[in-house]
Scaffold this motif. Structure first.
Motif, mmCIF file in Angstrom:
data_model
loop_
_atom_site.group_PDB
_atom_site.id
_atom_site.type_symbol
_atom_site.label_atom_id
_atom_site.label_comp_id
_atom_site.label_asym_id
_atom_site.label_seq_id
_atom_site.Cartn_x
_atom_site.Cartn_y
_atom_site.Cartn_z
ATOM 1 N N UNK A 46 -54.606 -29.203 -25.495
ATOM 2 C CA UNK A 46 -54.345 -29.334 -26.934
ATOM 3 C C UNK A 46 -54.693 -30.742 -27.396
ATOM 4 N N UNK A 47 -54.287 -31.750 -26.602
ATOM 5 C CA UNK A 47 -54.591 -33.147 -26.958
ATOM 6 C C UNK A 47 -56.097 -33.369 -27.045
ATOM 7 N N UNK A 48 -56.832 -32.852 -26.071
ATOM 8 C CA UNK A 48 -58.292 -33.021 -26.076
ATOM 9 C C UNK A 48 -58.908 -32.329 -27.288
ATOM 10 N N UNK A 49 -58.404 -31.157 -27.605
ATOM 11 C CA UNK A 49 -58.966 -30.374 -28.706
ATOM 12 C C UNK A 49 -58.748 -31.066 -30.049
ATOM 13 N N UNK A 50 -57.510 -31.499 -30.306
ATOM 14 C CA UNK A 50 -57.208 -32.068 -31.623
ATOM 15 C C UNK A 50 -57.792 -33.469 -31.791
ATOM 16 N N UNK A 51 -58.117 -34.132 -30.675
ATOM 17 C CA UNK A 51 -58.761 -35.446 -30.765
ATOM 18 C C UNK A 51 -60.081 -35.351 -31.516
ATOM 19 N N UNK A 52 -60.796 -34.252 -31.295
ATOM 20 C CA UNK A 52 -62.078 -34.029 -31.975
ATOM 21 C C UNK A 52 -61.869 -33.962 -33.490
ATOM 22 N N UNK A 53 -60.674 -33.536 -33.923
ATOM 23 C CA UNK A 53 -60.359 -33.401 -35.341
ATOM 24 C C UNK A 53 -59.749 -34.678 -35.920
ATOM 25 N N UNK A 54 -59.688 -35.733 -35.107
ATOM 26 C CA UNK A 54 -59.091 -36.976 -35.578
ATOM 27 C C UNK A 54 -57.582 -36.952 -35.600
ATOM 28 N N UNK A 55 -56.980 -36.072 -34.770
ATOM 29 C CA UNK A 55 -55.526 -35.925 -34.733
ATOM 30 C C UNK A 55 -54.990 -36.255 -33.346
ATOM 31 N N UNK A 56 -53.688 -36.454 -33.270
ATOM 32 C CA UNK A 56 -53.036 -36.630 -31.976
ATOM 33 C C UNK A 56 -51.772 -35.791 -31.940
#
Length: 215
Positions: A46-56
């Motif tokens: 989940x962390x890796x995925x949302x990083x692409x969206x500029x989120x943590x």
């Protein structure tokens, strides 16, 4: 091999569900234990995925909540800035003050070593903020104003309105649980400076205009 492919497909589906739910709001352990356990298992993905969206991902296992927030901007980063997926919502001054008072109350409650759930009546919350408000002869109007602020805080997810039980004598007053996720938004350092700011709060709320921003 077929078994591994099936497990991978299930994990991918769970990942999609988790990210969608997190984009919509907060995941609480008490609300959905199955979803929470899936998040604990897949949190690295989940962390890796949302990083692409500029989120943590902010996940607190001890308190039992998780949510997404925008990643802090790095001034040295030459990469183009991404549009914000998680928008910031300016709050009125009384709402900000109430959040601070509730956070302080939660810290005092935790220090007492009692129950894990802080539950307050509307009257108790009114008393928390009353000393910071200008004196008013119209008690009903004051209560209505505070009720409006409380509804906003419920909408933000920092309070949960509880159904009146048999132990609640004044069924019209309302009873609220202070959600522990408030600790993630009003941090310990801010809380440490809180007492020094109370004078400024009183001066501000005593001024002709009480609002510090649009909700």
């Amino acid at each position: 091999m077929a078994e591994q492919e099936l497990e991978s497909a299930v994990a991918t589906n769970d990942l999609s569900v988790l990210v969608i739910v997190l984009l919509k709001g907060v995941i609480y352990q008490e609300a959905d234990a199955g979803l929470w356990n899936a998040l604990l298992k897949l949190q690295a993905r989940v962390r890796d995925y949302v990083t692409v969206l500029g989120l943590e991902l902010v996940l607190d296992e001890a308190e039992g909540y998780a949510f997404l927030r925008s990643r802090p901007e790095n001034e040295d980063d030459a990469a183009p800035k991404l549009p914000r997926l998680v928008t910031r919502r300016p709050l009125s001054f009384p709402v900000s003050l109430l959040l601070a008072l509730l956070r302080k109350k939660l810290a005092e409650f935790d220090a007492s070593g009692g129950d894990t759930r802080l539950v307050l009546s509307r009257d108790e919350i009114v008393e928390l903020i009353r000393v910071f408000l200008p004196e008013s002869s119209n008690e009903a109007k004051l209560i209505d104003q505070i009720e409006t602020h409380l509804n906003k805080i419920v909408e933000l997810g920092f309070l949960r309105k509880l159904k009146p039980g048999a132990a609640n004598q004044n069924k019209q007053a309302g009873v609220f649980e202070v959600r522990r996720i408030l600790k993630a938004f009003v941090d310990a350092q801010w809380l440490a400076d809180f007492d020094a700011r109370l004078g400024a709060y009183q001066a501000h709320l005593g001024a002709p205009s009480e609002e510090a921003g649009d909700e």
